[in-house]
Design an enzyme around this catalytic site. Structure first.
Site, PDB file in Angstrom:
ATOM      1  N   VAL A 295       0.871  -1.172   0.110  1.00  0.00           N
ATOM      2  CA  VAL A 295       0.120   0.149  -0.182  1.00  0.00           C
ATOM      3  C   VAL A 295       1.137   1.121  -0.099  1.00  0.00           C
ATOM      4  O   VAL A 295       0.684   2.241  -0.670  1.00  0.00           O
ATOM      5  CB  VAL A 295      -1.093  -0.014   1.279  1.00  0.00           C
ATOM      6  CG1 VAL A 295      -1.726   1.426   1.308  1.00  0.00           C
ATOM      7  CG2 VAL A 295      -1.926  -1.257   1.068  1.00  0.00           C
ATOM      8  N   ALA A 296       2.210   1.143   0.662  1.00  0.00           N
ATOM      9  CA  ALA A 296       2.752   2.164   0.810  1.00  0.00           C
ATOM     10  C   ALA A 296       3.707   2.636  -0.488  1.00  0.00           C
ATOM     11  O   ALA A 296       3.812   3.725  -1.035  1.00  0.00           O
ATOM     12  CB  ALA A 296       3.829   2.069   2.056  1.00  0.00           C
ATOM     13  N   GLU A 300      -1.079   4.773  -5.612  1.00  0.00           N
ATOM     14  CA  GLU A 300      -2.710   4.592  -6.106  1.00  0.00           C
ATOM     15  C   GLU A 300      -3.125   5.567  -6.802  1.00  0.00           C
ATOM     16  O   GLU A 300      -3.926   5.358  -7.565  1.00  0.00           O
ATOM     17  CB  GLU A 300      -3.546   4.206  -4.683  1.00  0.00           C
ATOM     18  CG  GLU A 300      -3.189   3.107  -4.020  1.00  0.00           C
ATOM     19  CD  GLU A 300      -1.917   3.302  -3.087  1.00  0.00           C
ATOM     20  OE1 GLU A 300      -1.324   4.348  -2.941  1.00  0.00           O
ATOM     21  OE2 GLU A 300      -1.879   2.281  -2.242  1.00  0.00           O
ATOM     22  N   ASP A 342      -4.113  12.344 -45.842  1.00  0.00           N
ATOM     23  CA  ASP A 342      -4.907  12.242 -46.951  1.00  0.00           C
ATOM     24  C   ASP A 342      -4.944  13.711 -47.790  1.00  0.00           C
ATOM     25  O   ASP A 342      -4.749  14.563 -47.202  1.00  0.00           O
ATOM     26  CB  ASP A 342      -6.401  11.819 -46.672  1.00  0.00           C
ATOM     27  CG  ASP A 342      -7.352  11.762 -47.730  1.00  0.00           C
ATOM     28  OD1 ASP A 342      -6.925  11.057 -48.601  1.00  0.00           O
ATOM     29  OD2 ASP A 342      -8.571  12.075 -47.583  1.00  0.00           O
ATOM     30  N   THR A 344      -7.448  15.324 -50.147  1.00  0.00           N
ATOM     31  CA  THR A 344      -8.653  15.832 -50.566  1.00  0.00           C
ATOM     32  C   THR A 344      -9.264  16.209 -49.146  1.00  0.00           C
ATOM     33  O   THR A 344      -9.565  15.134 -48.525  1.00  0.00           O
ATOM     34  CB  THR A 344      -9.849  15.035 -51.449  1.00  0.00           C
ATOM     35  OG1 THR A 344      -8.986  14.410 -52.223  1.00  0.00           O
ATOM     36  CG2 THR A 344     -10.729  15.945 -51.778  1.00  0.00           C
ATOM     37  N   GLU A 746       6.872   7.380   2.386  1.00  0.00           N
ATOM     38  CA  GLU A 746       5.525   6.362   2.889  1.00  0.00           C
ATOM     39  C   GLU A 746       6.004   5.139   3.099  1.00  0.00           C
ATOM     40  O   GLU A 746       5.323   4.221   3.961  1.00  0.00           O
ATOM     41  CB  GLU A 746       4.584   6.256   1.704  1.00  0.00           C
ATOM     42  CG  GLU A 746       3.606   7.562   1.561  1.00  0.00           C
ATOM     43  CD  GLU A 746       2.743   7.663   0.388  1.00  0.00           C
ATOM     44  OE1 GLU A 746       2.363   8.541   0.060  1.00  0.00           O
ATOM     45  OE2 GLU A 746       2.774   6.673  -0.288  1.00  0.00           O
ATOM     46  N   GLU A 771      -2.079   9.693  -0.939  1.00  0.00           N
ATOM     47  CA  GLU A 771      -2.213   9.241  -2.454  1.00  0.00           C
ATOM     48  C   GLU A 771      -3.118  10.066  -3.137  1.00  0.00           C
ATOM     49  O   GLU A 771      -3.271  10.216  -4.170  1.00  0.00           O
ATOM     50  CB  GLU A 771      -2.083   8.023  -2.541  1.00  0.00           C
ATOM     51  CG  GLU A 771      -0.784   7.303  -2.084  1.00  0.00           C
ATOM     52  CD  GLU A 771       0.252   7.282  -3.006  1.00  0.00           C
ATOM     53  OE1 GLU A 771      -0.326   7.726  -4.067  1.00  0.00           O
ATOM     54  OE2 GLU A 771       1.442   6.945  -2.651  1.00  0.00           O
TER      55      GLU A 771
END
Lengths: 984, 288
Positions: A295-296, A300, A342, A344, A746, A771
């Site tokens: 998680v740290a 996220e 292209d 035209t 973190e 986060e």
């Protein structure tokens, strides 16, 4: 799939055709046979390919690299919660909250991604409305109206003006039949359809009409030779929907870096899991450590940040008439190295316009700008008076009524493209055409036809009659005996003929359509009203030649500058068109795709007077390749040509060939942008790294296949897109660097927590707040940063070398700025602990007793005794203090990320207002989280002492100063060791 | 992008990785030359030395500024925690279960009490002074030896019947067990606002049901002269005053939930988040 259509039905004689399809060209099929064939071949309609089920698509969004990690983390949380709940521990609800938060993050980002993907709708749907509903078919000699999807091969069908062609049909008989093939070839001019085979290629021959094209006028009878997905349009549709959408460069970058992050997260997590087990933590605790580290370490909020940054740029582009459908395409334009355009409608104005005139033995240039802002030519000559009169009178086109206030260029006209061009030209240069026509009433006329190749009319002009004639120049010259030079009628001798030939060849060589004009004064009553038009050519001899008028679909005024900008930005512009090579080359030269002084091998051959084979390709910068040449090429040859000639024009190309060209460029490592408008462009648009469709002229199929739509059809808008794309790449780099930095402060609390057994300095929920809450806005605000240098003078980035996240960026963010932030956090943490009674040395190794829920009288450094809950709130205070430290340092971080090379003072500290607002916002959120009542028990934030806000500030200042030193070194010593190691 | 999306086989990946670790052509080890590695390592070494130095400096100046006698803040210590002896924890909180007929089950509890009270023998308390006044023992000067402050004596005999002197089994075998209640110390905390705080034990949730309790010292009060506490450095020999409670009418073979609160101004026992603040709750079951 990319195979060209191998049809030879157009070359077969009718009896052979009858035999081949066992049908009759008079009576059609027998009903039973038709039913049998319908069963065999299936209905005559376009079938969408089988797609991935929606739930699988959604599932994929939830199963990315980071997402999987988050699921694992959430699962560990839930297990920990379950076990702790079973043991009757207090405070374990935190794990439940965390699990819910993690799952919410994954699901929300997943929904976001799914929505993005969902928006790129099914391509086939856009082909649906091209397909006709009803068809007139002759079966067993009876004429029937049936649903078009019941047609089978061998059916005899009738079409008339206004119908859509119900299948690919071989024309058996036709009366003045014209079809609009624009959806297939991109050419908007009506094409005649007749029973004769006029060309080897089935696409160009006149005796085949294609499924879904519009029959404009006349009638025709034909034999169905292909139905459903086997028709040309069916192949294009399946080609377009079958082409895998290429991953955008930014998606590859992000994937690349997410993989690394996920890998590192697992590596860190596993390492410390093992460390924790070795130290002697129980298994469950070690798992929770693993989860916490994941998680740290996982950023996220990063994917959300990237998405928001891209959509901000998309919004900015939308204001400049570029609508971006696929967000990631925003950056793709920035890394584009080749644009296949292209002709035209994209490079040109998509309207015939008079470009040059030849009279008085001189070529005059007309004004071809869209708004008539250009230079006009000398109109004083008397020859011009005559020529303009012929142009005005010998013209059947007329403006639709009620458009007096509309600018001439925008008025709608009834008539074909050349006549329209002449009419508008006359209206602009001479004045009101209808008035002139009123002064010279028409007595008789012979309309243009393909055998005569001219058109003439006779008008009453006072007491005389004026015969005016226009047509193919050589046919016109045949009927002339004099030529008008400066108002003098001179005999048309060999010298003038040569001058005429020269001018004709010159104008024709510019890719222009040339018409000749002549006139003759007749005595009154020479031609009576109501004379048979067929008798008129007899009168039209011995005319006086007035001049030549050459028309072209002129380039848009903004295009040459845009092409030049692309060149300075290191982007190669390649023209890919369905048009004639000569016209294509002329336009390419006019807009700068073929630059001045560049020669094609043909030019070199002509200059050196050697055969084409002997020309050294290196001498020719430019090259025009036709579809026919392409078809004959071995695989790999095209890449060689693309490499040898920097300036390329492809003419007369089929949809498949466009695809091949795009793929060849991609094989050379280029990021390819394709612009186009027709159905025929849709496979190439889809295949391209970024497909750009035209908003006004574009067909639905093209718009659906494209990633971006130019609302104003203006090629120059692409340049804006490129600029914004490059800017967003730079700014994303800054955003990501900013986002990554805080992962270290973190992560380190956990590492120290596990190894030094201090009370936990930072909780998982607090990390999620950093986060996903406080740091999102500042990282997004970096998207508003101005460019540091003139990005349009740099080469496009090399997708292999210039990565979004490179080693110096990660190292500098993680191990330098991140490290300083960690030190700041720990300083503040130890300050808060010491001032509340826990001195640093006591903290080391304190964790087991600190976290013992049965320990209600733990002594601090002063001998005071603390219950578990009192310690828990102290721990929350630490979380908050660490959180504030990270926030303070992140303010310094967002400031240093404003520039990568320039000094902050050079860039302007406060010029990015959004960033300033973001910082204020960040601080406000921090205050709210700290001081809102109830926070301690909901989100583990404590109202901390005011002075703890200031502890990390010196570290923030250190970050600012250190980065200024870094930038100074990078600026002063480009290419040095310092630059290589510290410039990201 | 075909070139970037090439699927690589596993062996190619391994080969690429090997080449990354050591590239013999360019003499690159993990993307750098060896000398470059030395330089970058030195750079990071210097960087971390400086940073650690700065950190050490901050901690040093922090320790120079903190007061050695009392903490700067006591934000979490608004009200003292309360603890119980003997302290046996079950699934949820304190749980004292024992069987009168099985000596083993209560001997453990008795030992806990005896061990705990060794800190309150006259020998252990000989450095402390006898205090008599029923007022806060406020000391603005350092009157004790070695620049300390004086602490009041608390000896186990003040717990009378629960002192373990007359009855070394603390009444456990008779089903009238003694428990000792202790209040956590907090620096410069003045409990009771002039009146001595006292312990009050009741059944949880059913306060009307009579719980016969003998409190020692009388009334179950913590004498004011033990307060305030001046901290470890000022009062190294300080010991917390105690209150012993002896339950007299415990129904046998029933699990009873008892709470002992400390009643006094400044002491809160209604903090839902902290079950040990101002009170101690426990389950008691005596079998026979």
């Amino acid at each position: 799939m990319k195979k060209e259509m191998d049809v030879d039905d157009h070359k077969l004689e009718l009896p052979d055709l009858e035999a081949k399809y066992s049908t009759s060209i008079t009576k059609g099929l027998v009903g039973a046979v038709a039913a049998e064939r319908l069963l065999r071949d299936g209905p005559n309609e376009l079938r969408p390919p089988r797609g991935t089920p929606e739930c699988v698509k959604f599932g994929r969004q939830l199963a990315g690299g980071l997402q999987c990690l988050m699921w694992v983390a959430a699962a560990i949380c839930l297990i920990a919660y379950g076990v702790q709940e079973g043991q009757g521990d207090r405070g374990s609800a935190d794990n439940l909250y965390l699990a819910i938060a993690l799952i919410a993050v994954v699901v929300v980002t997943g929904c976001f991604g799914y929505y993005q993907e969902f928006k790129s709708t099914n391509i086939i749907a856009s082909f649906k409305n091209l397909v006709p509903q009803q068809a007139t078919v002759i079966r067993e000699g009876d004429k029937l109206q049936i649903n078009a999807n019941e047609l089978v091969v061998g059916d005899l069908v009738e079409i008339k003006g206004g119908d859509r062609v119900p299948a690919d049909i071989r024309i058996i008989s036709a009366q003045g039949c014209k079809v609009d093939n624009s959806s297939l070839t991109g050419e908007s001019e009506p094409q005649t359809r007749s029973p004769e085979c006029t060309h080897d290629s089935p696409l160009e021959t006149r005796n085949i009409a294609f499924f879904s094209t519009m029959c404009l006028e006349g009638t025709a009878t034909g034999l169905v030779i292909n139905t459903g997905d086997r028709t040309i349009i069916g192949r294009i549709a399946s080609l377009a929907s079958g082409v895998e959408n290429e991953k955008t460069p930014i998606a590859i970058e992000i994937e690349h870096f997410v993989d690394i992050i996920a890998g590192l997260a697992i590596f860190f997590g596993a390492t410390f899991f093992v460390v924790a087990m070795v130290i002697g933590y129980p298994f469950l605790r070690a798992m929770v450590f693993f989860m916490a580290i994941v998680v740290a370490y996982v950023p996220e909020g990063l994917l959300a940040t990237v998405t928001v940054c891209l959509s901000l740029t998309a919004k900015r582009l939308a204001r400049k008439n570029c609508v971006v459908k696929n967000l990631e395409a925003v950056e793709t334009l920035g890394s584009t190295s080749v644009i296949c355009s292209d002709k035209t409608g994209t490079l040109t104005q998509n309207r015939m316009t008079v470009a040059h005139l030849w009279f008085d033995n001189q070529i005059h240039t007309a004004d071809t700008t869209e708004d008539q802002s250009g230079q006009s030519f000398d109109q004083s000559s008397e020859t011009w008076t005559l020529l303009s009169r012929v142009v005005t009178l010998c013209n059947r086109a007329q403006f639709k009524s009620g458009q007096e206030n509309v600018p001439v260029a925008k008025r709608e006209v009834i008539g074909d493209a050349s006549e329209t061009a002449l009419l508008k030209f006359a209206e602009v240069t001479v004045g009101t055409v209808s008035e002139a026509r009123g002064r010279f009433p028409k007595v008789a006329e012979l309309p243009f036809n393909s055998t005569n190749k001219f058109q003439l009319s006779v008008h009453t002009a006072g007491d005389r009659q004026l015969l005016v004639l226009k047509g193919a120049p050589e046919r016109v010259l045949e009927r002339c005996s004099t030529v008008m030079i400066k108002g003098q009628e001179l005999p048309l001798d060999a010298q003038w003929r040569e001058a005429f030939e020269g001018a004709y060849a010159d104008l024709g060589g510019r890719g222009e359509r040339v018409l000749g004009f002549c006139a003759r004064w007749l005595p009154a009553g020479t031609v009576a009203a109501g004379t048979d038009p067929e008798a008129l050519p007899e009168v039209a001899v011995g005319l006086c030649f007035a001049g030549l008028v050459a028309m072209i679909d002129p380039p848009r005024a903004t295009v040459p500058r845009a092409v030049l900008k692309c060149r300075t930005a290191g982007i190669r512009v390649i023209m890919v068109t369905g048009d004639h090579p000569i016209t294509a080359k002329a336009i390419a030269a006019a807009v700068g795709i073929i630059s001045e002084g560049s020669e094609t091998p043909e030019d070199v051959a002509a200059r050196l007077r050697v055969p084409l084979e002997q020309v050294d390709p290196r001498q020719a910068r430019a090259r025009v390749v036709t579809g026919a040449e392409l078809a004959g090429m071995e695989p790999g040859v095209l890449e060689g040509i693309l490499r040898a000639h920097p300036e390329m024009v492809f003419a007369r190309t089929s949809p498949q060939q466009k695809l091949v060209i795009v793929e060849s460029c991609q094989r050379l490592g280029a990021i390819v942008a394709v612009t186009g408008d027709g159905v025929n462009d849709s496979p190439a648009l889809k295949r391209a790294d970024i497909g750009v469709a035209m908003g006004i002229a574009g067909s639905d199929a093209a718009k659906n296949a494209a990633d971006m739509i130019l609302l104003d059809d203006n090629f120059a808008s692409i340049v804006t897109g490129v600029e914004q794309g490059r800017l967003i790449f730079d700014n994303l780099k800054k955003s990501i660097a900013y986002t990554l930095t805080k992962n270290i402060p973190e992560l380190t609390p956990y590492l120290i927590y596990i190894t030094a057994s201090v009370p936990l300095p930072l909780g998982c929920i607090t990390i999620l707040f950093i986060e996903l809450c406080t740091d999102i806005f500042p990282s997004v605000s970096l998207a508003y940063e101005r460019a540091e240098s003139d990005i349009m003078h740099l080469k496009p980035r090399n997708p292999r070398r210039d990565r979004l996240v490179n080693e110096p960026l990660a190292a500098y963010s993680y191990f330098q700025i991140g490290a300083i932030q960690s030190f700041a956090g720990f300083t503040d943490y130890f300050v808060a602990m010491a001032q509340e009674g826990w001195w640093p040395l006591l903290c080391l190794g304190l964790r087991p007793r600190w976290e013992d829920t049965h320990e209600q009288e733990l002594q601090d450094s002063y001998g005071q005794q603390w219950t578990f809950e009192q310690r828990r709130y102290q721990q929350y205070t630490c979380y908050t203090v660490f959180f504030i430290s990270i926030e303070m340092c992140q303010i310094a971080d967002v400031l240093i990320r404003k520039t990568r090379r320039l000094s902050l003072l050079q860039q302007g500290l406060f010029r990015n207002h959004i960033l300033v607002i973001a910082i204020v916002f960040q601080v406000s959120i921090g205050c709210f989280l700290c001081y809102c009542p109830g926070m301690p028990n909901i989100f583990n934030f404590m109202p901390i002492r005011f002075q703890w806000w200031f502890v990390p500030m010196p570290f923030g200042l250190l970050i600012l100063i250190y980065d200024e030193i870094r930038k100074l070194g990078v600026r002063r010593h480009p290419g040095s060791w310092w630059d290589r190691e510290l410039y990201y | 992008m075909a070139t970037l999306n090439e699927k690589k086989t596993c062996s190619e990946r391994m080969e690429n990785f090997r080449r990354f670790v050591w590239n013999p052509e360019t003499k690159l080890f993990m993307g750098r030359t060896l000398i470059n590695w030395v330089w970058i390592s030195l750079y990071y070494l210097a960087f971390y030395v400086v940073m650690t130095g700065l950190f050490a400096l901050s901690i040093y100046s922090l320790m120079r500024t903190v007061n050695p006698y009392e903490p700067d803040y006591q934000d979490q210590l608004k009200s003292p925690g309360v603890t119980l002896r003997p302290d046996v924890y079950g699934d949820r909180g304190l749980q004292i279960y024992y069987n009168i007929s099985e000596n083993k089950t209560w001997e453990r509890l008795v030992t806990t009490l005896q061990t705990f009270l060794t800190a309150y023998t006259p020998a252990a308390q000989h450095l402390n002074v006898n205090c008599t006044g029923d007022k806060y023992f406020i000391q603005d000067t350092f009157d004790g030896p070695n620049n300390t402050k004086l602490s009041c004596k608390f000896t186990s005999d003040m717990l009378q019947n629960c002192s373990g002197i007359a009855d070394p089994t603390f009444g456990f075998p008779e089903g009238k067990p003694c428990f000792i209640i202790k209040m956590n110390r907090i620096i410069k905390f003045y409990p009771g606002n002039g009146t001595a705080p006292r312990v009050d034990c009741t059944y949880v949730g059913d306060e009307s049901r009579p719980l016969e309790v003998d409190y020692y010292p009388v009334n179950g009060t913590f004498n004011l002269h033990y307060f305030p506490y001046y901290g470890k450095k000022a009062q190294p020999t300080y010991s917390n005053p105690l209150v012993a409670v002896k339950f007299l009418n415990i129904t046998r073979n029933v699990e009873l939930k008892i709470v002992c609160k400390i009643i006094g101004a400044g002491i809160t026992f209604d903090n839902v988040h902290d079950p040990y603040e101002g009170k101690v709750e426990f389950k008691l079951k005596i079998e026979d």
